[in-house]
Design an enzyme around this catalytic site. Structure first.
Site, PDB file in Angstrom:
ATOM      1  N   ASN A   9       0.844  -1.200   0.158  1.00 22.66           N
ATOM      2  CA  ASN A   9       0.038   0.014   0.049  1.00 22.66           C
ATOM      3  C   ASN A   9       0.784   1.384  -0.037  1.00 22.66           C
ATOM      4  O   ASN A   9       1.649   1.606   0.961  1.00 22.66           O
ATOM      5  CB  ASN A   9      -0.879  -0.108   1.280  1.00 22.66           C
ATOM      6  CG  ASN A   9      -1.762   1.306   1.273  1.00 22.66           C
ATOM      7  OD1 ASN A   9      -1.880   2.104   0.456  1.00 22.66           O
ATOM      8  ND2 ASN A   9      -2.372   1.501   2.472  1.00 22.66           N
ATOM      9  N   LYS A  11       0.099   4.062  -0.307  1.00 20.53           N
ATOM     10  CA  LYS A  11      -0.664   5.211   0.029  1.00 20.53           C
ATOM     11  C   LYS A  11      -0.270   6.693  -0.769  1.00 20.53           C
ATOM     12  O   LYS A  11      -0.429   6.407  -2.011  1.00 20.53           O
ATOM     13  CB  LYS A  11      -0.190   5.576   1.580  1.00 20.53           C
ATOM     14  CG  LYS A  11      -0.085   4.424   2.509  1.00 20.53           C
ATOM     15  CD  LYS A  11       0.058   4.760   3.925  1.00 20.53           C
ATOM     16  CE  LYS A  11       0.134   3.402   4.574  1.00 20.53           C
ATOM     17  NZ  LYS A  11      -0.030   3.615   6.137  1.00 20.53           N
ATOM     18  N   HIS A  95      -9.767   0.963   4.910  1.00 20.06           N
ATOM     19  CA  HIS A  95      -8.289   1.393   5.561  1.00 20.06           C
ATOM     20  C   HIS A  95      -8.702   2.231   6.560  1.00 20.06           C
ATOM     21  O   HIS A  95      -9.321   3.100   6.757  1.00 20.06           O
ATOM     22  CB  HIS A  95      -7.448   1.899   4.546  1.00 20.06           C
ATOM     23  CG  HIS A  95      -5.756   1.801   5.183  1.00 20.06           C
ATOM     24  ND1 HIS A  95      -5.394   2.778   5.675  1.00 20.06           N
ATOM     25  CD2 HIS A  95      -4.911   0.910   4.854  1.00 20.06           C
ATOM     26  CE1 HIS A  95      -4.128   2.632   6.329  1.00 20.06           C
ATOM     27  NE2 HIS A  95      -3.801   1.379   5.480  1.00 20.06           N
ATOM     28  N   GLU A  97      -6.708   4.607   7.718  1.00 15.91           N
ATOM     29  CA  GLU A  97      -6.853   6.062   7.346  1.00 15.91           C
ATOM     30  C   GLU A  97      -7.884   6.655   6.693  1.00 15.91           C
ATOM     31  O   GLU A  97      -8.227   7.725   6.989  1.00 15.91           O
ATOM     32  CB  GLU A  97      -5.440   6.280   6.447  1.00 15.91           C
ATOM     33  CG  GLU A  97      -4.098   6.084   7.340  1.00 15.91           C
ATOM     34  CD  GLU A  97      -3.025   5.497   6.494  1.00 15.91           C
ATOM     35  OE1 GLU A  97      -3.008   5.509   5.293  1.00 15.91           O
ATOM     36  OE2 GLU A  97      -1.970   4.894   7.134  1.00 15.91           O
ATOM     37  N   GLU A 164      -5.429  -5.271  10.624  1.00 13.73           N
ATOM     38  CA  GLU A 164      -4.411  -4.110  10.836  1.00 13.73           C
ATOM     39  C   GLU A 164      -4.836  -3.449  12.118  1.00 13.73           C
ATOM     40  O   GLU A 164      -5.615  -2.253  12.042  1.00 13.73           O
ATOM     41  CB  GLU A 164      -4.640  -3.188   9.607  1.00 13.73           C
ATOM     42  CG  GLU A 164      -4.526  -3.752   8.309  1.00 13.73           C
ATOM     43  CD  GLU A 164      -3.659  -2.785   7.511  1.00 13.73           C
ATOM     44  OE1 GLU A 164      -2.456  -3.097   6.884  1.00 13.73           O
ATOM     45  OE2 GLU A 164      -4.446  -1.741   7.187  1.00 13.73           O
ATOM     46  N   GLY A 170       2.340   2.017  10.732  1.00 16.20           N
ATOM     47  CA  GLY A 170       3.206   3.127  10.599  1.00 16.20           C
ATOM     48  C   GLY A 170       3.974   3.657  12.063  1.00 16.20           C
ATOM     49  O   GLY A 170       4.507   4.832  11.780  1.00 16.20           O
ATOM     50  N   SER A 209       3.616  -2.233  10.316  1.00 19.07           N
ATOM     51  CA  SER A 209       4.833  -2.183  10.757  1.00 19.07           C
ATOM     52  C   SER A 209       5.521  -3.423  10.134  1.00 19.07           C
ATOM     53  O   SER A 209       6.343  -3.933  10.821  1.00 19.07           O
ATOM     54  CB  SER A 209       5.356  -1.624  11.952  1.00 19.07           C
ATOM     55  OG  SER A 209       4.747  -0.514  12.338  1.00 19.07           O
ATOM     56  N   GLY A 230       2.769  -1.148   4.411  1.00 22.09           N
ATOM     57  CA  GLY A 230       2.650   0.310   4.158  1.00 22.09           C
ATOM     58  C   GLY A 230       4.196   0.670   3.831  1.00 22.09           C
ATOM     59  O   GLY A 230       4.669   0.603   2.852  1.00 22.09           O
TER      60      GLY A 230
END
Ligand code: PEP
Length: 249
Positions: A9, A11, A95, A97, A164, A170, A209, A230
């Site tokens: 991903n 992003k 997701h 985010e 996740e 992250g 992570s 990510g």
């Protein structure tokens, strides 16, 4: 169970020029490797380029978002047909985010999953709890509700679930492999409640992570069938090492 699936991903990272540089390094590193299924989900603006660049590579293309309507006056949105037209196979939905920064709720996510189901695109449906939900012992309740609400009315056939934990995205923190397994096993039991024995066939990814160093500890777990990556997917050497399950690195 299908092959281990490793999805990147990106992003909101990389211009087309940067994507081209990445692919130049990445493809030789995974040349001849067929033991994992690799997916790259770049920003929309790189899809056209990657659709060509990945053509003979065996790597699948995915999008990071989709809208639920087929067409119309929806400024800024992209439909399932548009993604299929540009050779996408996967699309990330739900997701954290998008849930937390863009305000997507379970109703929106459910509309998207319904639009994608049966379209030919495979959703990578993300679920996971916040740090405070985990600390308050609510992780399983939260994830169960996300699954139930997200999948309501959806013909659950070809789908991937990504567990996740939001506190691990992250941050450099990861769930312990045992913890990720416990949650993935729980997710599979929730899926079994919805689609019965076919739940065993649904890939469940861990995300949060993931690095070349820790990937194997996750995919070694019985209910974890891959990873959504990510930050570490932005570097072609790191992502190749993850996709190769740290073999020969
Ligand atoms: C993600 O955004 O899906 C993710 C898992 O990010 P990271 O690997 O950077 O934690």
């Amino acid at each position: 169970m299908k092959k281990v699936l490793i999805a990147a991903n990106w992003k909101m990272h990389k211009t087309v020029r940067e994507a081209a540089k990445y692919i130049e390094v990445f493809l030789p590193l995974i040349s001849g490797w067929d033991k994992t299924e690799i997916v790259i989900c770049p920003p929309y603006t790189c899809l056209d380029y990657l659709s060509e660049a990945l053509k003979e590579s065996g790597i699948y293309l995915g999008a990071q978002n989709v809208f639920w309507e087929a067409q119309g006056a929806y400024t800024g949105e992209i439909s399932t047909a548009m993604l299929i037209d540009i050779n996408c196979r996967y699309v990330i939905i739900g997701h954290s985010e998008r849930r937390h920064i863009l305000g997507e709720n379970d109703t929106i996510i459910n509309r998207k999953l319904n639009a994608v189901s049966g379209s030919g695109l495979v959703p990578i449906f993300c679920v996971g709890e916040t740090r405070s939900e985990r600390e308050n012992n609510q992780a399983k309740t939260v994830v169960e509700q996300q699954l139930e609400k997200g999948l309501a009315g959806v013909n659950v056939q070809d789908i991937v679930i990504a567990y996740e934990p939001i506190w691990a995205i992250g941050t450099g923190l990861t769930a312990s492999p045992g913890n990720a397994q416990e949650m993935s096993g729980f997710i599979r039991s929730c899926l079994a409640g919805i689609i019965g024995g076919r739940a065993d066939e649904i890939p469940i990814l861990y995300g949060g992570s993931v690095t070349p160093k820790n990937i194997v500890s996750f995919v070694d777990q019985p209910d974890i069938n891959g990873a959504l990556v990510g930050g570490a997917s932005l570097n072609p050497e790191d992502f190749a090492a993850i996709a190769r399950l740290n073999e020969n690195v």
